[in-house]
Design an enzyme around this catalytic site. Structure first.
Site, mmCIF file in Angstrom:
data_model
loop_
_atom_site.group_PDB
_atom_site.id
_atom_site.type_symbol
_atom_site.label_atom_id
_atom_site.label_comp_id
_atom_site.label_asym_id
_atom_site.label_seq_id
_atom_site.Cartn_x
_atom_site.Cartn_y
_atom_site.Cartn_z
ATOM 1 N N TYR A 26 -20.394 85.493 -46.858
ATOM 2 C CA TYR A 26 -21.635 84.709 -46.900
ATOM 3 C C TYR A 26 -21.832 83.989 -48.230
ATOM 4 C CZ TYR A 26 -22.412 87.605 -42.803
ATOM 5 O OH TYR A 26 -22.259 88.235 -41.606
ATOM 6 N N CYS B 69 -30.255 72.661 -60.844
ATOM 7 C CA CYS B 69 -31.577 72.357 -61.390
ATOM 8 C C CYS B 69 -32.659 73.167 -60.702
ATOM 9 C CB CYS B 69 -31.854 70.874 -61.264
ATOM 10 S SG CYS B 69 -30.955 69.958 -62.490
HETATM 11 C C1 LIG Z 1 -24.315 89.198 -33.767
HETATM 12 C C2 LIG Z 1 -23.757 89.522 -35.095
HETATM 13 N N1 LIG Z 1 -22.618 90.218 -35.158
HETATM 14 C C3 LIG Z 1 -22.050 90.522 -36.344
HETATM 15 C C4 LIG Z 1 -22.634 90.152 -37.527
HETATM 16 C C5 LIG Z 1 -21.915 90.529 -38.795
HETATM 17 O O1 LIG Z 1 -22.657 91.256 -39.654
HETATM 18 P P1 LIG Z 1 -21.981 91.824 -40.999
HETATM 19 O O2 LIG Z 1 -21.360 90.671 -41.682
HETATM 20 O O3 LIG Z 1 -23.109 92.378 -41.742
HETATM 21 O O4 LIG Z 1 -20.980 92.843 -40.591
HETATM 22 C C6 LIG Z 1 -23.830 89.444 -37.522
HETATM 23 C C7 LIG Z 1 -24.528 89.109 -38.769
HETATM 24 O O5 LIG Z 1 -25.460 89.800 -39.144
HETATM 25 C C8 LIG Z 1 -24.399 89.100 -36.270
HETATM 26 O O6 LIG Z 1 -25.518 88.391 -36.200
HETATM 27 N N1 LIG Z 2 -26.200 85.656 -44.693
HETATM 28 C C1 LIG Z 2 -26.592 87.019 -44.743
HETATM 29 C C2 LIG Z 2 -26.091 87.794 -43.583
HETATM 30 C C3 LIG Z 2 -26.501 87.167 -42.307
HETATM 31 C C4 LIG Z 2 -25.925 87.851 -41.181
HETATM 32 C C5 LIG Z 2 -25.925 86.995 -39.964
HETATM 33 N N2 LIG Z 2 -26.578 87.588 -38.828
HETATM 34 C C6 LIG Z 2 -26.186 87.639 -46.055
HETATM 35 O O1 LIG Z 2 -25.660 86.990 -46.901
HETATM 36 O O2 LIG Z 2 -26.396 88.766 -46.307
#
Ligand SMILES: Cc1ncc(COP(=O)(O)O)c(C=O)c1O
Ligand SMILES: N[C@@H](CCCC[NH3+])C(=O)O
Length: 438
Positions: free
Chosen positions: A391, A362
């Site tokens: 994510y 909604c």
């Molecule tokens: C400390 C740290 N390491 C690794 C990642 C993984 O990032 P990504 O999923 O973009 O590779 C994140 C998320 O941004 C993070 O905060």
């Molecule tokens: N949640 C985010 C990424 C966050 C990474 C965490 N530091 C996304 O969907 O793109």
């Protein structure tokens, strides 16, 4: 044909298949919405990262950033892959414990770890704590005072590098909430405090500039910065960085608008900058750690939805609604993220219209795709949204009291349920009656 679908993803019946299993079969067997992972793709991506490091002949660790998708099953796959993982909460750690993941290969991140979370990490002898702030140093000191154990830590600095990405997912700029500021001397102070705790072994430095990054400059910058700080600290405090952890953030292609370089090209560039800078500073070559999340699991995930209602606004646009939405994928609403979808029964079918894919929640903002080319569809058709492995489930909610979807792993032609679909009983099991006074 959608250029993200390869011919081996289409079976003899012309249907989309994942890991050798027909998506119509998966939708029928498990219901929708359903998140399906192609496990071979996850393993392959890990291997590609390892190959680069091995070719470059450096010490390394590929640490899967499990915030992208945390579950017992993914930790079991990572264990099999001999990977390292990082966790950011007691909940992710509890999941890794349940998966019997070797906790010496876990790093614990977070800008506000609670005393209980830190105690849990110490109780379970988590391999590395990535220390983020002064409050955490105090908590660690207090907790260690009652214990005999030692703990490895990495010190997270804010590198002062603004990554070219959505501001919600940039973390390396000076005003970020994460890590110790370098210019003001806070990082130096943190190192001195940590070196003064005999039970703490500072193994190295950590920085992370953000997520879904397409160009290599930011990573080269962070690699240079970490070596610069390591050299400064070597001189000032006789500190030797055994590890330089450059974080994750390697971007992936969600739609034809995205043009990331290959994840392994990011890594090669980082390694080369570290090698060169370490040589110039005359330091001992440290191990290089990376923390990819999205690039490991993102492209391996597919969300299967069932198409339901449709609304045509003559001369304007058409909405095609599916049985999921912002509860299983908040990213379009939150980051304006783009995804592409195909029809399970005929992913190659020619386009006859461009529609908005609406979710069932909604909220007017619950639109999964603003512009999706589709063949003719009817209620009951299965729509497969691509690249939903990172994510999406990890950020799922029960908004509107919708149950979260099931998750299935597929490998070598076999499918296996790894997270059950939530039931209405699951949704209400924490609710208690209100004892009315009247
Ligand atoms: C400390 C740290 N390491 C690794 C990642 C993984 O990032 P990504 O999923 O973009 O590779 C994140 C998320 O941004 C993070 O905060
Ligand atoms: N949640 C985010 C990424 C966050 C990474 C965490 N530091 C996304 O969907 O793109």
């Amino acid at each position: 044909m959608n250029d993200q679908i390869s011919s081996n993803e289409i079976n003899a019946a012309g249907h989309l298949q994942i890991g050798g299993v027909d998506t119509l079969h998966l939708a029928h067997k498990y219901g929708t919405p359903l998140l399906v992972y192609d496990v071979a793709r996850i393993r392959n991506q890990m291997q590609r990262f390892r190959d680069v490091f091995n070719q470059e002949a450096v010490q390394y660790e590929v640490s899967y950033a499990s915030k992208a998708f945390s579950s017992v099953a993914i930790y079991q796959v990572m264990k099999q892959e001999h990977a390292h993982i990082d966790v950011v909460s007691g909940g992710e750690l509890a999941t890794a414990i349940k998966a019997k993941f070797p906790l010496a290969k876990v790093s614990f991140h977070g800008n506000n770890k609670s005393r209980d979370e830190l105690a849990m990490a110490l109780d379970h002898e988590v391999g590395t704590i990535v220390v983020d702030n002064f409050h955490e140093i105090e908590l660690l000191k207090e907790l260690l005072a009652n214990r005999t154990q030692t703990v490895d830590v990495q010190l997270r600095i804010t590198p002062g590098i603004a990554a070219h990405t959505n501001s919600y997912i940039a973390t390396g700029q000076v005003d970020s909430k994460f890590g110790f500021d370098v210019e003001s001397g806070q990082a130096d102070k943190a190192l001195q405090q940590l070196l003064a705790i005999s039970q703490v072994h500072v193994t190295g430095l950590h920085a992370h500039i953000g997520s879904q990054i397409f160009d290599v400059q930011g990573f080269e910058g962070v690699a240079r910065k970490l070596v610069e700080i390591a050299a400064d600290w070597h001189q000032k405090y006789d500190f030797t960085a055994e590890v330089l952890n450059v974080g994750g953030g390697f971007g992936i292609k969600y739609s034809s608008e995205d043009h990331p370089i290959n994840p392994e090209d990011f890594v090669r560039a980082i390694v080369q900058v570290v090698k060169k800078s370490i040589h110039e500073q005359n330091l001992v070559m440290p191990a290089i750690w990376i923390e990819p999340g999205r690039s490991i699991v993102g492209p391996a995930g597919y969300t299967l939805y069932t198409i339901g209602s449709r609304k045509d606004i003559p001369g304007l646009l058409s909405y095609v609604s599916v049985d999921g939405g912002m509860g299983d994928n908040i990213r379009p609403a939150l980051y304006n993220a783009k995804y592409e979808s195909v029809l399970a029964r005929d992913p190659q079918a020619p386009t006859v219209e461009t529609v908005k894919i609406a979710g069932k929640y909604c909220e007017s903002g619950d639109i999964l795709s603003e512009q999706q080319d589709l063949p003719a569809t009817q209620p009951g058709d299965i729509l497969v949204m691509l690249d939903t492995g990172a994510y999406d489930y990890a950020m799922a909610s029960n908004y509107n009291r919708n149950p979260r979807p099931a998750v299935v792993f597929v490998e070598n032609g076999h499918d296996q349920l790894v997270i059950k679909r939530e039931t209405y009983d699951d949704l209400t099991k924490l609710d208690l009656d209100y004892q009315l006074n009247d």
